[in-house]
Design a protein around this motif. Structure first.
Motif, PDB file in Angstrom:
ATOM      1  N   LYS A  92       0.709  -1.317   0.255  1.00  0.00           N
ATOM      2  CA  LYS A  92      -0.147  -0.031   0.380  1.00  0.00           C
ATOM      3  C   LYS A  92       0.520   1.262   0.091  1.00  0.00           C
ATOM      4  N   PRO A  93       0.593   2.278  -0.312  1.00  0.00           N
ATOM      5  CA  PRO A  93       0.400   3.451  -0.543  1.00  0.00           C
ATOM      6  C   PRO A  93       2.002   4.117   0.582  1.00  0.00           C
ATOM      7  N   GLY A  94       2.587   4.029   1.454  1.00  0.00           N
ATOM      8  CA  GLY A  94       2.480   5.383   2.722  1.00  0.00           C
ATOM      9  C   GLY A  94       3.966   3.426   3.510  1.00  0.00           C
ATOM     10  N   ASP A  95       3.636   2.365   2.758  1.00  0.00           N
ATOM     11  CA  ASP A  95       4.221   1.051   3.415  1.00  0.00           C
ATOM     12  C   ASP A  95       5.968   0.961   3.354  1.00  0.00           C
ATOM     13  N   ILE A  96       6.480   1.466   4.481  1.00  0.00           N
ATOM     14  CA  ILE A  96       8.002   1.889   4.532  1.00  0.00           C
ATOM     15  C   ILE A  96       8.988   0.268   4.721  1.00  0.00           C
ATOM     16  N   LYS A  97      10.277  -0.074   3.813  1.00  0.00           N
ATOM     17  CA  LYS A  97      10.985  -0.464   4.399  1.00  0.00           C
ATOM     18  C   LYS A  97      12.485  -0.096   4.173  1.00  0.00           C
ATOM     19  N   VAL A  98      12.631  -0.456   5.811  1.00  0.00           N
ATOM     20  CA  VAL A  98      14.144  -0.330   5.575  1.00  0.00           C
ATOM     21  C   VAL A  98      15.149  -0.991   5.072  1.00  0.00           C
ATOM     22  N   LEU A  99      16.407  -0.351   4.677  1.00  0.00           N
ATOM     23  CA  LEU A  99      17.208  -1.229   3.915  1.00  0.00           C
ATOM     24  C   LEU A  99      18.715  -1.139   4.756  1.00  0.00           C
ATOM     25  N   LEU A 100      19.328   0.150   5.210  1.00  0.00           N
ATOM     26  CA  LEU A 100      20.147  -0.034   6.044  1.00  0.00           C
ATOM     27  C   LEU A 100      20.121   0.575   7.237  1.00  0.00           C
ATOM     28  N   HIS A 101      20.776  -0.103   8.178  1.00  0.00           N
ATOM     29  CA  HIS A 101      21.521   1.235   9.571  1.00  0.00           C
ATOM     30  C   HIS A 101      22.531   1.828   9.054  1.00  0.00           C
ATOM     31  N   SER A 102      23.164   2.800   9.281  1.00  0.00           N
ATOM     32  CA  SER A 102      24.692   3.285   9.865  1.00  0.00           C
ATOM     33  C   SER A 102      24.575   4.171   9.872  1.00  0.00           C
TER      34      SER A 102
END
Length: 276
Positions: free
Chosen positions: A247-257
């Motif tokens: 859905k629009p607004g869904d967030i996916k984390v790719l990297l912690h740095s």
């Protein structure tokens, strides 16, 4: 492709902010002239004082190669590459109206102003963000460069910022700092204090600097920001519904740095790739 290369040369050789009006308020250069050192012909592409092209890593050209997007204090503009005719695509509100009555200083003078992000790789459109002056919520919009139609795509969560859109225009990428820090405490590209009238240095605290002002202490600011090792998150946010129920607004984390991750770019051809 050749047309884009010519445009890139013109922008690099003559930034809009110095073409339209000098910082000291001097005369406007001619529409075209031949550079005496290189022999190249240079065209001034904009007429709006303090207008500016996109930063070097940001796509400014429509997929058909017919239009280029640039910004000015009054909003987002479209340049026709063949005729060099320009039009205002998305207007900024009057500066006084951008700050809600009774909330002076809370939302800031930029509330309600549009911030251009990137031109789409799939459609003739430009993506931009705008903060609602009443709520302080920042949202992502898409404007058709031909018709001028504007569509709201998604609200951004607090403290999130995006800077890039993928090839099929379904995802945006950005970063945020975990915790209370903002990163701005280490400095920014805001102009230094104004200099006395008549000063020869053109780095003055005014919009005449254009959108790519670089302060004297930027190198020091960058070193201090990197040394702080602030916990940063690289993420994507969905702009359009996905094929698997996203859905629009869904967030996916790719990297912690704890590095300072900047200049995010998606692949212009592959929808799933994002490069920090």
């Amino acid at each position: 492709m050749g047309l884009r290369s010519v445009a890139a040369f013109v922008l690099a050789a003559v930034p809009f902010s110095c073409c339209a009006q000098s910082a000291s308020g001097g005369s406007v250069p001619p529409k075209s002239w031949v550079d005496k050192d290189t022999g190249h012909r240079v065209w001034r592409l904009s007429n709006e004082p303090n207008s500016g092209g996109f930063y070097f890593n940001v796509n400014a050209y429509t997929p058909d190669g017919q239009q280029m997007i640039y910004t000015a204090p009054d909003g987002i503009h479209v340049l026709d590459m063949a005729t060099r005719a320009t039009k205002l695509l998305v207007a900024n509100p009057p500066r006084d109206a951008a700050r809600p009555e009774g909330e002076a200083g809370q939302r800031g003078p930029m509330a309600g102003m549009v911030h251009a992000l990137v031109v789409g790789h799939k459609t003739n459109s430009v993506f931009f963000t705008k903060m609602d002056p009443a709520t302080g919520v920042n949202a992502v919009y898409k404007a058709d460069t031909n018709t001028g139609a504007v569509r709201k795509l998604v609200d951004l969560p607090p403290h999130r910022m995006i800077v890039s859109v993928n090839a099929d225009e379904t995802l945006a990428a950005g970063t945020y700092i975990e915790g209370d820090a903002t990163g701005k405490e280490f400095g920014s590209n805001l102009p230094a204090p104004a200099q006395p009238a008549g000063a020869s240095d053109n780095r003055v605290a005014s919009e005449a600097q254009g959108p790519h002002y670089q302060p004297f202490n930027k190198g020091e600011m960058m070193e201090r920001r990197l040394a702080a090792r602030l916990p940063l998150v690289l993420f994507t946010i969905r702009l359009e519904p996905g094929p698997h129920g996203e859905k629009p607004g869904d967030i996916k984390v790719l990297l912690h740095s704890t590095d300072w991750v900047n200049h995010l770019l998606f692949s212009p051809a592959r929808a799933a790739d994002v490069l920090p």
